[in-house]
Design a protein around this motif. Structure first.
Motif, PDB file in Angstrom:
ATOM      1  N   PRO A 130      55.790  41.548 -64.427  1.00 22.85           N
ATOM      2  CA  PRO A 130      57.236  41.721 -63.839  1.00 22.85           C
ATOM      3  C   PRO A 130      58.211  41.962 -64.879  1.00 22.85           C
ATOM      4  O   PRO A 130      58.069  42.108 -65.975  1.00 22.85           O
ATOM      5  CB  PRO A 130      57.499  40.143 -63.426  1.00 22.85           C
ATOM      6  N   ALA A 131      59.380  42.655 -64.240  1.00 22.34           N
ATOM      7  CA  ALA A 131      60.461  43.279 -65.222  1.00 22.34           C
ATOM      8  C   ALA A 131      61.135  42.002 -65.997  1.00 22.34           C
ATOM      9  O   ALA A 131      61.759  42.461 -66.918  1.00 22.34           O
ATOM     10  CB  ALA A 131      61.628  43.946 -64.291  1.00 22.34           C
ATOM     11  N   GLY A 132      61.018  40.712 -65.336  1.00 27.47           N
ATOM     12  CA  GLY A 132      61.768  39.799 -66.080  1.00 27.47           C
ATOM     13  C   GLY A 132      60.919  38.613 -66.073  1.00 27.47           C
ATOM     14  O   GLY A 132      59.874  38.632 -66.284  1.00 27.47           O
ATOM     15  N   SER A 133      61.512  37.489 -66.340  1.00 30.12           N
ATOM     16  CA  SER A 133      60.829  36.270 -66.648  1.00 30.12           C
ATOM     17  C   SER A 133      60.363  35.384 -65.603  1.00 30.12           C
ATOM     18  O   SER A 133      61.048  35.154 -64.668  1.00 30.12           O
ATOM     19  CB  SER A 133      61.851  35.132 -67.442  1.00 30.12           C
ATOM     20  N   LYS A 134      58.990  35.162 -65.353  1.00 28.95           N
ATOM     21  CA  LYS A 134      58.497  34.306 -64.495  1.00 28.95           C
ATOM     22  C   LYS A 134      59.183  32.770 -64.595  1.00 28.95           C
ATOM     23  O   LYS A 134      59.359  32.311 -63.393  1.00 28.95           O
ATOM     24  CB  LYS A 134      57.089  34.286 -64.486  1.00 28.95           C
ATOM     25  N   THR A 135      59.063  32.138 -65.814  1.00 32.99           N
ATOM     26  CA  THR A 135      59.456  31.094 -65.763  1.00 32.99           C
ATOM     27  C   THR A 135      60.908  30.813 -65.570  1.00 32.99           C
ATOM     28  O   THR A 135      61.450  29.842 -64.887  1.00 32.99           O
ATOM     29  CB  THR A 135      59.179  30.523 -67.287  1.00 32.99           C
ATOM     30  N   LYS A 136      61.534  31.784 -65.803  1.00 29.85           N
ATOM     31  CA  LYS A 136      63.368  31.582 -65.738  1.00 29.85           C
ATOM     32  C   LYS A 136      63.571  31.702 -64.112  1.00 29.85           C
ATOM     33  O   LYS A 136      64.376  31.060 -63.493  1.00 29.85           O
ATOM     34  CB  LYS A 136      64.095  32.681 -66.481  1.00 29.85           C
ATOM     35  N   THR A 137      62.633  32.636 -63.660  1.00 33.26           N
ATOM     36  CA  THR A 137      62.977  32.943 -61.993  1.00 33.26           C
ATOM     37  C   THR A 137      62.516  31.593 -61.315  1.00 33.26           C
ATOM     38  O   THR A 137      63.193  31.033 -60.332  1.00 33.26           O
ATOM     39  CB  THR A 137      62.301  34.165 -61.630  1.00 33.26           C
ATOM     40  N   ALA A 138      61.282  31.113 -61.646  1.00 31.80           N
ATOM     41  CA  ALA A 138      60.824  30.082 -61.065  1.00 31.80           C
ATOM     42  C   ALA A 138      61.656  28.887 -61.001  1.00 31.80           C
ATOM     43  O   ALA A 138      61.940  28.064 -60.204  1.00 31.80           O
ATOM     44  CB  ALA A 138      59.331  29.814 -61.387  1.00 31.80           C
TER      45      ALA A 138
END
Length: 212
Positions: A130-138
């Motif tokens: 992904p372009a960004g963070s999985k953890t931050k998004t979740a």
């Protein structure tokens, strides 16, 4: 005309795709998308809406103009996409944060039964990062009230998908939000089963509450 672009947005369509220029008080943004878009506000189009395309590309300035003009935050029964789902899948943290402020339906599912939370955990298709963070998004989605034990059509939960990708920070986040390591999918496989099967001892420790 429902297909006219809103003020603050210019759209130029060509043979290879569409270019968007959006502007506001904080400046402008230019993004080019491929062909195959749908421009209707009511969601009943073949293909993704403009809002979903903007969300997928992380084009938050363009998305703001579209949402303010009335484009839908949520998906509909006659269109299987959702701006929040697309942004979450790509890990676009700022886009997800913007959309959450508009109170989207966190339970909305696309055709395979995935919600935005599931999308944030499994990431983009074809195995790309992904372009960004999985953890931050979740984390944003969970804090907004996303259901941690949601399942897709295979019975996979976010925790099972996080274990499958051996993503320790994501596993920790989901466990902290009371995800169940023993919950089984339709094949009878639980996150803990999978971690043991794959000999992911560091993941097993997190699931068993022994993480240091």
């Amino acid at each position: 005309d429902g297909n006219n672009p809103p003020d603050g947005l210019v759209i130029a369509a060509g043979a290879t795709g569409i270019t968007f220029w959006a502007w506001g008080e904080d400046g402008g943004e230019v993004v080019t998308f491929g062909s195959g878009y749908g421009a209707d506000k009511d969601g009943c189009v073949h293909g993704d809406s403009l809002a979903s395309f903007a969300a997928k590309r992380g084009a938050v300035d363009i998305l703001k103009v579209l949402i303010e003009a009335g484009y839908q935050v949520d998906g509909t029964q006659c269109r299987g996409d959702s701006p929040l789902y697309e942004a979450a899948e790509q890990g676009h943290v700022e886009v997800v944060r913007f959309l959450l402020a508009h109170k989207p339906d966190l339970r909305f599912k696309v055709g395979n039964g995935s919600t935005a939370l599931l999308a944030s955990v499994h990431g983009p298709i074809l195995g790309t990062e992904p372009a960004g963070s999985k953890t931050k998004t979740a984390g944003l989605l969970l804090d907004a009230g996303a259901q941690v034990e949601v399942e897709n059509e295979f019975g996979h939960t976010p925790l099972l998908l996080a274990v499958r990708s051996a993503d320790a920070p994501l596993v920790r986040l989901l466990v902290a939000h009371k995800a169940d390591p023993a919950r089984k999918n339709k094949d009878g496989l639980s996150p803990l089963d999978l971690a043991r099967k794959e000999r992911l001892d560091f993941i097993v420790a997190i699931l068993e509450g022994k993480d240091l």
